[in-house]
Design an enzyme around this catalytic site. Sequence first.
Site, mmCIF file in Angstrom:
data_model
loop_
_atom_site.group_PDB
_atom_site.id
_atom_site.type_symbol
_atom_site.label_atom_id
_atom_site.label_comp_id
_atom_site.label_asym_id
_atom_site.label_seq_id
_atom_site.Cartn_x
_atom_site.Cartn_y
_atom_site.Cartn_z
ATOM 1 N N ASP A 132 -2.028 8.397 -5.381
ATOM 2 C CA ASP A 132 -1.053 7.397 -4.893
ATOM 3 C C ASP A 132 -0.213 7.869 -3.894
ATOM 4 O O ASP A 132 0.533 8.948 -4.020
ATOM 5 C CB ASP A 132 -0.086 7.111 -6.042
ATOM 6 C CG ASP A 132 1.334 6.404 -6.227
ATOM 7 O OD1 ASP A 132 1.576 6.346 -4.663
ATOM 8 O OD2 ASP A 132 1.894 6.308 -7.003
ATOM 9 N N GLN A 189 4.742 7.718 -1.526
ATOM 10 C CA GLN A 189 5.821 8.612 -0.956
ATOM 11 C C GLN A 189 5.399 9.606 0.081
ATOM 12 O O GLN A 189 6.221 10.369 0.770
ATOM 13 C CB GLN A 189 6.528 9.477 -2.074
ATOM 14 C CG GLN A 189 7.122 8.597 -3.090
ATOM 15 C CD GLN A 189 8.333 8.058 -2.416
ATOM 16 O OE1 GLN A 189 9.181 8.565 -1.589
ATOM 17 N NE2 GLN A 189 8.830 6.836 -3.124
ATOM 18 N N LYS A 238 7.570 1.634 2.687
ATOM 19 C CA LYS A 238 8.057 2.974 2.577
ATOM 20 C C LYS A 238 7.919 3.836 3.876
ATOM 21 O O LYS A 238 8.358 4.872 3.991
ATOM 22 C CB LYS A 238 7.537 3.876 1.249
ATOM 23 C CG LYS A 238 7.445 3.157 0.312
ATOM 24 C CD LYS A 238 8.008 3.782 -0.904
ATOM 25 C CE LYS A 238 7.870 3.260 -2.307
ATOM 26 N NZ LYS A 238 8.896 3.383 -3.152
#
Length: 414
Positions: free
Chosen positions: A207, A210, A233
């Site tokens: 993932d 971030q 993001k």
Amino acid sequence: MEQPLVKNAFDVLEVRKDFPILSELPYGKPLVYFDNAATSQKPQVVIDALVNYYTHYNANVHRGVHFLSQKASDAFDGVREKVRGFINAASEREIIFVRGTTEGVNLVAATYGRKNIQQGDTILVSAMEHHSNIVPWQLLCEEKGARLNVIPMNDRGELVLDTLDELLNDNCKFVSITHTANSLGTINPLETVIAKAHERNIPVLVDGAQAVAHEYVDVQALDCDFFVFSAHKMLGPTGIGAVYGKLHLLEDMPPYHGGGEMIKSVSFKGTTWNDVPYKFEAGTPNIADVIAMGAAIDYWNSIDRVGAHEQEIELLNYCTSLLADIPAVRIIGTAKNKAAVISFVVDKVNAMDIGMFLDTKGIAVRTGQHCAEPVMDWFGIPGTIRASFMFYNTKEEIDFFIEQLKKAIQLLAV
Ligand code: PMP
């Protein structure tokens, strides 16, 4: 003659001019935007790319012979190569456009997972996952009679890998793990986890929600099997992101959604699937946002990324040291390897009250569980206040934030 090494100094004030929203004045106060882990702000070039598409060449892609459709198709198709380069995938066929990280995890669970996970198997995640890297696997486990296992963490919010060999046993058929934890800032030792999983032929999904905006991501060096992320993001628009998957895995996976574009031929006797990656992209794609995501990648390629990263680490260290001087503050997530995310709690003050006080001063932080309820449960807290930085933030903003935080504590501590 040897050239002197001149470091390109990162000019934060110059960079801020690229982001029009940073001049907004919420409640008449200069905006201090510390909610970058939730979504980043967008440079003017990204906004222009959206407006430009809708103003000058809005048309559906791949279906028209006319000028607008061809122009839109060229712009849209060109972004796959940009995304490939951004994460250093081996081929642009390994890039699938999706709505974002959440849809990316769901896609892999619904295709690779449905095909390969059986009753009695286990899927391994970590203790610091975002809900979107837990719930799709729980749904799959429920459907298949499989079980979710968890790599534990310590009280600094770092993974504890002592039990990894045990967890990667014969039943384990998939690992799905975050690169960087949104609630704690921890950057995980992915190389170790991936190498150990691969020793047992277990594929790994990373993932990257971030990570993409804060680390150089090289999926070939990482050797992950899948990598998912969201454009919003990383300076791009909402509603778009990508799944990277190794080509041989994608070739072997069934389709995700059925509809136009994902087929080669349709008849009532039977339908054949399009080639990878189109097999996974049913229907009219999110053309405008794909094009704007491409503009975001162009922007990344135009700035001093080393300087941008250094700026973020400097902000992280500066803010951490100032927070450490406030006795009522406890930082949650003190891993050695951290991104520019600081979660903290304040003695005797509700996180939400702090967030609301700071908001009246123009400071945007996030409060609550950050879609990571198991992390909050582990620390035995209802939620945190989270300040998350991007390279366009400044030390002066942190000074103002700390000053206002101290006022809030004085006013609100019961
Ligand atoms: N994983 C992590 C680590 C995240 O931080 C987020 C967004 N907060 C997600 C997944 C989900 O991303 P999105 O909402 O863009 O699908």
